[in-house]
Design a protein around this motif. Sequence first.
Motif, short mmCIF file in Angstrom:
data_model
loop_
_atom_site.label_atom_id
_atom_site.label_comp_id
_atom_site.label_asym_id
_atom_site.label_seq_id
_atom_site.Cartn_x
_atom_site.Cartn_y
_atom_site.Cartn_z
N ALA A 77 4.84 -11.60 8.61
CA ALA A 77 5.23 -10.28 8.09
C ALA A 77 4.17 -9.23 8.42
CB ALA A 77 5.45 -10.36 6.58
N ARG A 78 2.90 -9.58 8.28
CA ARG A 78 1.83 -8.63 8.60
C ARG A 78 1.83 -8.27 10.08
NH1 ARG A 78 -1.57 -11.99 5.34
NH2 ARG A 78 -1.62 -11.16 3.25
N LYS A 79 2.02 -9.27 10.94
CA LYS A 79 2.07 -9.01 12.39
C LYS A 79 3.23 -8.10 12.75
CE LYS A 79 -0.23 -13.23 13.85
NZ LYS A 79 -0.08 -14.55 14.47
N LEU A 80 4.38 -8.34 12.14
CA LEU A 80 5.55 -7.49 12.40
C LEU A 80 5.31 -6.08 11.89
CD1 LEU A 80 8.44 -9.97 11.52
CD2 LEU A 80 7.83 -9.12 13.80
N ALA A 81 4.63 -5.95 10.76
CA ALA A 81 4.34 -4.63 10.21
C ALA A 81 3.33 -3.89 11.10
CB ALA A 81 3.79 -4.75 8.79
N GLU A 82 2.31 -4.60 11.58
CA GLU A 82 1.33 -3.99 12.46
C GLU A 82 1.97 -3.52 13.76
OE1 GLU A 82 -1.79 -6.88 12.94
OE2 GLU A 82 -2.39 -6.73 10.83
N ALA A 83 2.97 -4.25 14.23
CA ALA A 83 3.68 -3.88 15.46
C ALA A 83 4.70 -2.77 15.21
CB ALA A 83 4.37 -5.10 16.05
N GLY A 84 4.93 -2.44 13.95
CA GLY A 84 5.89 -1.39 13.61
C GLY A 84 7.33 -1.89 13.58
N THR A 85 7.52 -3.19 13.63
CA THR A 85 8.86 -3.77 13.64
C THR A 85 9.50 -3.75 12.26
OG1 THR A 85 8.12 -5.23 15.41
CG2 THR A 85 10.19 -5.79 14.35
N ILE A 86 8.68 -3.98 11.22
CA ILE A 86 9.19 -3.94 9.85
C ILE A 86 8.28 -3.04 9.02
CG2 ILE A 86 10.18 -6.25 10.00
CD1 ILE A 86 7.89 -7.22 8.15
N ALA A 87 8.79 -2.62 7.88
CA ALA A 87 8.01 -1.81 6.94
C ALA A 87 7.75 -2.65 5.70
CB ALA A 87 8.76 -0.55 6.56
N LEU A 88 6.48 -2.84 5.38
CA LEU A 88 6.13 -3.62 4.19
C LEU A 88 6.09 -2.72 2.97
CD1 LEU A 88 3.30 -5.97 5.50
CD2 LEU A 88 5.68 -6.51 5.03
N GLY A 89 7.24 -2.46 2.41
CA GLY A 89 7.33 -1.66 1.20
C GLY A 89 7.18 -0.19 1.48
N ASN A 90 7.62 0.60 0.55
CA ASN A 90 7.53 2.06 0.64
C ASN A 90 6.61 2.53 -0.47
OD1 ASN A 90 7.96 4.68 1.34
ND2 ASN A 90 10.07 4.77 0.60
N ARG A 91 5.38 2.06 -0.45
CA ARG A 91 4.46 2.31 -1.53
C ARG A 91 4.03 3.77 -1.66
NH1 ARG A 91 0.83 -3.11 -1.82
NH2 ARG A 91 2.58 -4.48 -1.62
N GLY A 92 4.02 4.48 -0.56
CA GLY A 92 3.59 5.87 -0.59
C GLY A 92 4.65 6.79 -1.13
N GLY A 93 5.84 6.28 -1.34
CA GLY A 93 6.92 7.11 -1.84
C GLY A 93 7.49 8.02 -0.78
N GLU A 94 7.09 7.83 0.48
CA GLU A 94 7.57 8.66 1.56
C GLU A 94 9.01 8.31 1.87
OE1 GLU A 94 6.45 9.64 6.18
OE2 GLU A 94 4.98 8.66 4.91
N ALA A 95 9.83 9.31 2.05
CA ALA A 95 11.24 9.10 2.34
C ALA A 95 11.44 8.88 3.82
CB ALA A 95 12.05 10.30 1.87
N TYR A 96 12.40 8.04 4.16
CA TYR A 96 12.79 7.81 5.54
C TYR A 96 14.11 8.52 5.80
CZ TYR A 96 9.28 4.15 5.90
OH TYR A 96 8.10 3.46 5.92
#
Length: 118
Positions: A98-117
């Motif tokens: 999961a971390r590797k996919l998140a670092e590659a931008g493939t997945i988002a690990l949660g929306n902790r910043g509250g930023e909208a997509y």
Amino acid sequence: MEQILLADQTLGTRIQDLIFVFDNLSELEDRSMQELLRQVPSDKLLIALKGTDDSLKQKIFKNMSQRAAEMLKDDLEAKGPVRLSEVEAAQKEILAVARKLAEAGTIALGNRGGEAYV
């Protein structure tokens, strides 16, 4: 976090393990969960799920095909007891993916910043 990892790899890894635990995967959006499930071996997933609560299991089943979910449910019921160390190792492997996919931008690990997509 990058600075900590550069200064002390072991400490950085321990902090990451404490910050993002396996149960946090329930916060993944459905698309991210589906991508993660495509990258995780089914035998590791089976072992990792032995130590999780029903809400995470349901999230995972929801993001699989009906047939794959039924097979995994059957395998979970048929699988005997598993050592906690094996469960934790499988969960750590999945978190590493999961971390590797998140670092590659493939997945988002949660929306902790509250930023909208959009």
